[in-house]
Design an enzyme around this catalytic site. Structure first.
Site, PDB file in Angstrom:
ATOM      1  N   PRO A 244      26.808  -2.120 -27.859  1.00 39.89           N
ATOM      2  CA  PRO A 244      26.555  -0.974 -26.977  1.00 39.89           C
ATOM      3  C   PRO A 244      26.900   0.330 -27.707  1.00 39.89           C
ATOM      4  CG  PRO A 244      28.510  -2.164 -26.261  1.00 39.89           C
ATOM      5  CD  PRO A 244      27.987  -2.904 -27.443  1.00 39.89           C
ATOM      6  N   ASP A 416      30.984   1.731 -31.222  1.00 41.05           N
ATOM      7  CA  ASP A 416      30.834   0.530 -30.397  1.00 41.05           C
ATOM      8  C   ASP A 416      31.673   0.743 -29.136  1.00 41.05           C
ATOM      9  OD1 ASP A 416      31.076  -1.984 -29.225  1.00 41.05           O
ATOM     10  OD2 ASP A 416      31.120  -3.045 -31.156  1.00 41.05           O
ATOM     11  N   HIS A 417      31.003   0.892 -28.029  1.00 36.78           N
ATOM     12  CA  HIS A 417      31.705   1.254 -26.791  1.00 36.78           C
ATOM     13  C   HIS A 417      32.569   0.103 -26.255  1.00 36.78           C
ATOM     14  CE1 HIS A 417      32.745   3.885 -23.697  1.00 36.78           C
ATOM     15  NE2 HIS A 417      31.567   4.266 -23.255  1.00 36.78           N
ATOM     16  N   ARG A 418      32.412  -1.087 -26.816  1.00 34.74           N
ATOM     17  CA  ARG A 418      33.293  -2.187 -26.397  1.00 34.74           C
ATOM     18  C   ARG A 418      34.703  -1.954 -26.934  1.00 34.74           C
ATOM     19  NH1 ARG A 418      30.034  -7.053 -28.967  1.00 34.74           N
ATOM     20  NH2 ARG A 418      30.099  -5.509 -30.634  1.00 34.74           N
ATOM     21  N   ILE A 420      35.662   1.332 -28.521  1.00 36.41           N
ATOM     22  CA  ILE A 420      36.054   2.744 -28.559  1.00 36.41           C
ATOM     23  C   ILE A 420      35.568   3.449 -27.297  1.00 36.41           C
ATOM     24  CG2 ILE A 420      35.643   4.916 -29.807  1.00 36.41           C
ATOM     25  CD1 ILE A 420      35.299   2.983 -32.323  1.00 36.41           C
TER      26      ILE A 420
END
Ligand code: CAO
Length: 444
Positions: A244, A416-418, A420
């Site tokens: 993501p 990577d929104h998982r 950060i």
């Protein structure tokens, strides 16, 4: 009195006289419901005969090489709990069936919810069932089923691994959980795809790629993709689909940095000192200050790295490659400049080896030499962030009294929104900009 029941070969989806190639349990073993007892291997597929209930194995009634058909008793199991004992008569006699259209021995791959068919059973007598899991026909064809236990299949599915790509280390090529783990590690390091192509029905369920006869609309020329394009294309597609991505934009005031860069350049005319070299130094400082950016996901764990190897995207006539400059924290600006020159030349002359492209913590993709104001770079997995750099330009900046001409460098940080959060990303890129705005801070 002990309640000992038979575990029998279920409906084999049309196969019969299938040899036993592996005994998965021993007398005295405690087994779970659906745990594999023996493995059968036909000329089309391997399959496990599952325990129809939980209990203790009291007898194994077959040996390696025996040929079995439906109904053959493979073991006698002492039933462990009353509920299971009730269900035994049902479970042992119920054929294990695949979805009607598929003549597949389903004990091979399917979780309990699928293998508990109720063909001849009073539905009232069975516990409530989980909703059926829908499989694609393609992935269930017997010759496409790799040799692994249901638990390993579930584990692989959770990691997005195509088991057909995994070599099994067990007897007869049986794939163990450790094989899947080793495969993922290698795939991560070597940047290999882990999932089957989308058209195979695994992973993303996408409609097929459009097939168009372009020549119908005008003259065309066909060129094969280079090896690099094919490899990097697979990696980019996987990373784009699985991570993501969010991109945070900012601008760094590099007016003073540029003056210093020019001065250094005059002092060292033999070394090409571009803004990228300063970015490498500033990136190390930001990675130190925000360790989550210098990390990789490993299942549920975040692996934080204590080294600073930075990948640089290099544009070559054959496509994009990302060689890694190691230990950027231990090198000065001029050393980094020289190394950047060496690896870009090596990349363009196709002389990079796999080792030159491994071990990166973070990547920088600079299009500043070409132009543009911003872009959204794709993360180079298993890294969790990448910095895109566009061309600096002079802009009027309000300093509280008047507008001053300042040289601004556009930065685009994809993360990577998982791993950060947006706020951390904004802080990271602000920090980076502050470092570039005042290089003295790199010394702190
Ligand atoms: N703003 C303004 N000028 C810049 C700049 C920036 N952000 N970055 C570089 N420049 C200048 C350099 O100073 C140099 O100027 P001179 O010719 O006056 O010395 C000129 O642009 C060319 O620089 P360069 O591109 O040769 O060198 P670099 O260190 O900036 O980059 C490399 C090296 C290997 C990263 C680059 O050549 C390259 O391949 N970039 C493409 C990366 C890429 O394709 N990314 C996209 C990935 S996603 O598809």
């Amino acid at each position: 009195m002990a309640d000992i029941r038979d575990a029998k070969v279920p409906d084999l989806g049309g196969s019969s006289e299938v040899p036993v190639i592996e005994l998965l349990v021993a007398v005295g073993d405690r087994v779970r419901k659906d745990q594999g007892l023996v493995t059968l291997e036909s000329d089309k597929a391997t399959m496990e005969v599952p325990a129809p209930f939980a209990g203790i194995v009291r007898e194994i009634t077959v040996k390696l090489g025996d040929v079995l058909s439906e109904g053959h008793i493979v073991a006698r199991i002492e039933v462990e709990d009353a509920a299971a004992s009730q269900a035994v008569a049902v479970a042992a006699s119920v054929p294990v069936v695949a979805p009607a259209a598929l003549a597949v021995p389903p004990a091979i791959a399917m979780p309990a919810s699928v293998t508990e068919s109720s063909a001849d059973v009073d539905p009232e007598a069975l516990p409530p069932r989980a909703p059926p899991i829908v499989f694609s026909a393609e992935s269930l064809l017997p010759e496409k089923l790799p040799y692994a236990s249901p638990a390993v299949r579930v584990f692989a599915r959770e990691l997005g691994v195509d088991l057909l790509k995994v070599a099994g280390s067990g007897r007869g090529g049986r794939i163990a959980k450790e094989d899947v783990q080793a495969f993922v590690k290698t795939a991560m390091v070597e940047g290999l795809p882990m999932v089957a192509s989308a058209s195979a029905g695994d992973g993303l369920s996408l409609i097929p790629w459009p097939k168009v006869d372009f020549a119908k609309f005008g003259p065309v020329e066909t060129q094969p993709l280079s090896r690099i394009q094919k490899l990097s294309g697979q990696n980019l597609a996987r990373n784009w689909a699985m991570i993501p991505h969010v991109t945070q934009f900012d601008e760094a005031d590099i007016t003073e940095m540029e003056a210093f860069r020019k001065q250094l350049g005059e002092e060292s005319p033999d070394t090409k000192l571009t803004p990228l070299v300063f970015l490498l130094k500033a990136a190390v400082a930001a990675l130190r200050a925000f360790p989550k950016f210098n990390a990789s996901l490993d299942g549920d764990q975040l692996v934080l790295k204590r080294y600073f190897h930075i990948g640089i995207a290099v544009d070559t006539p054959d496509g994009l490659v990302v060689p890694v400059i190691r230990d950027c924290d231990q090198k000065g600006l001029l050393d980094l400049a020289r190394e950047l020159g060496v690896i870009s030349k090596k990349a363009r002359e196709k002389k990079l080896g796999p080792a030159d492209m491994q071990g990166g913590c973070f990547s920088i993709s600079s299009l500043g030499g070409i132009g543009g104001t911003a872009f959204t770079p794709i993360i180079n997995a298993p890294e969790v962030a990448i910095l895109g750099v566009s061309r600096s330009s002079t802009k009027p900046v309000w300093n509280g009294h008047d507008f001053a001409a300042r040289l601004l460098l556009p930065l685009s940080l994809s993360y990577d929104h998982r791993v950060i959060d947006g706020a951390d990303a904004a802080r990271f890129v602000r920090y980076l900009s502050t470092m570039l705005g005042d290089l003295r801070r790199l010394l702190l």
